[in-house]
Design a protein around this motif. Structure first.
Motif, PDB file in Angstrom:
ATOM      1  N   UNK A   1      31.104 -11.089  66.490  1.00  0.00           N
ATOM      2  CA  UNK A   1      31.030 -10.085  67.891  1.00  0.00           C
ATOM      3  C   UNK A   1      30.024  -8.755  68.039  1.00  0.00           C
ATOM      4  N   UNK A   2      29.934  -8.424  66.130  1.00  0.00           N
ATOM      5  CA  UNK A   2      28.614  -7.580  66.415  1.00  0.00           C
ATOM      6  C   UNK A   2      27.434  -7.891  66.852  1.00  0.00           C
ATOM      7  N   UNK A   3      26.851  -8.810  66.303  1.00  0.00           N
ATOM      8  CA  UNK A   3      25.371 -10.140  66.633  1.00  0.00           C
ATOM      9  C   UNK A   3      25.820 -10.441  68.580  1.00  0.00           C
ATOM     10  N   UNK A   4      27.308 -10.365  68.856  1.00  0.00           N
ATOM     11  CA  UNK A   4      27.176 -10.603  70.604  1.00  0.00           C
ATOM     12  C   UNK A   4      26.658  -9.256  71.179  1.00  0.00           C
ATOM     13  N   UNK A   5      27.548  -7.861  70.744  1.00  0.00           N
ATOM     14  CA  UNK A   5      27.342  -7.020  71.084  1.00  0.00           C
ATOM     15  C   UNK A   5      25.309  -6.353  71.460  1.00  0.00           C
ATOM     16  N   UNK A   6      24.953  -6.802  70.062  1.00  0.00           N
ATOM     17  CA  UNK A   6      23.154  -6.382  69.392  1.00  0.00           C
ATOM     18  C   UNK A   6      23.088  -7.029  70.602  1.00  0.00           C
ATOM     19  N   UNK A   7      23.194  -8.703  71.022  1.00  0.00           N
ATOM     20  CA  UNK A   7      22.120  -9.121  72.153  1.00  0.00           C
ATOM     21  C   UNK A   7      23.176  -9.786  73.075  1.00  0.00           C
ATOM     22  N   UNK A   8      23.236  -8.827  74.274  1.00  0.00           N
ATOM     23  CA  UNK A   8      24.709  -8.766  75.117  1.00  0.00           C
ATOM     24  C   UNK A   8      23.765  -9.294  76.216  1.00  0.00           C
ATOM     25  N   UNK A   9      22.296  -9.020  76.591  1.00  0.00           N
ATOM     26  CA  UNK A   9      21.833  -9.744  77.187  1.00  0.00           C
ATOM     27  C   UNK A   9      21.443 -10.911  77.169  1.00  0.00           C
TER      28      UNK A   9
END
Length: 80
Positions: free
Chosen positions: A1-9
């Motif tokens: 999830x941290x990775x998804x938050x950091x790369x949301x766009x």
């Protein structure tokens, strides 16, 4: 999830171009990000109301119900 938050766009762009994207916590999928177009298609939002009703699982049962007499003879608008 941290990775998804950091790369949301980037995740959103990938969902639009390649389809649904899993979001996981500790290796277990906890959510799926889909494009708006996919969401509308899956949720039936692109259907007209008559088409949505016809596609409903209850469509087959529609003829099995009888309306109460008070609903069968609903007054016309000008009678109100």
């Amino acid at each position: 999830m941290q990775d998804a938050k950091a790369r949301l766009s980037e995740v959103v762009k990938t969902a639009r171009q390649q389809g649904p994207q899993d979001i996981s916590v500790h290796g277990k999928t906890v959510a799926v990000l889909v494009s708006k177009e996919d969401f509308d298609r899956m949720s039936g939002r692109h259907l007209s109301l008559p088409a949505f009703i016809a596609a409903s699982p209850l469509a087959e049962a529609a003829g099995e119900f009888e309306l109460p007499p008070r609903l069968k003879d609903t007054p016309k608008t000008e009678d109100w």
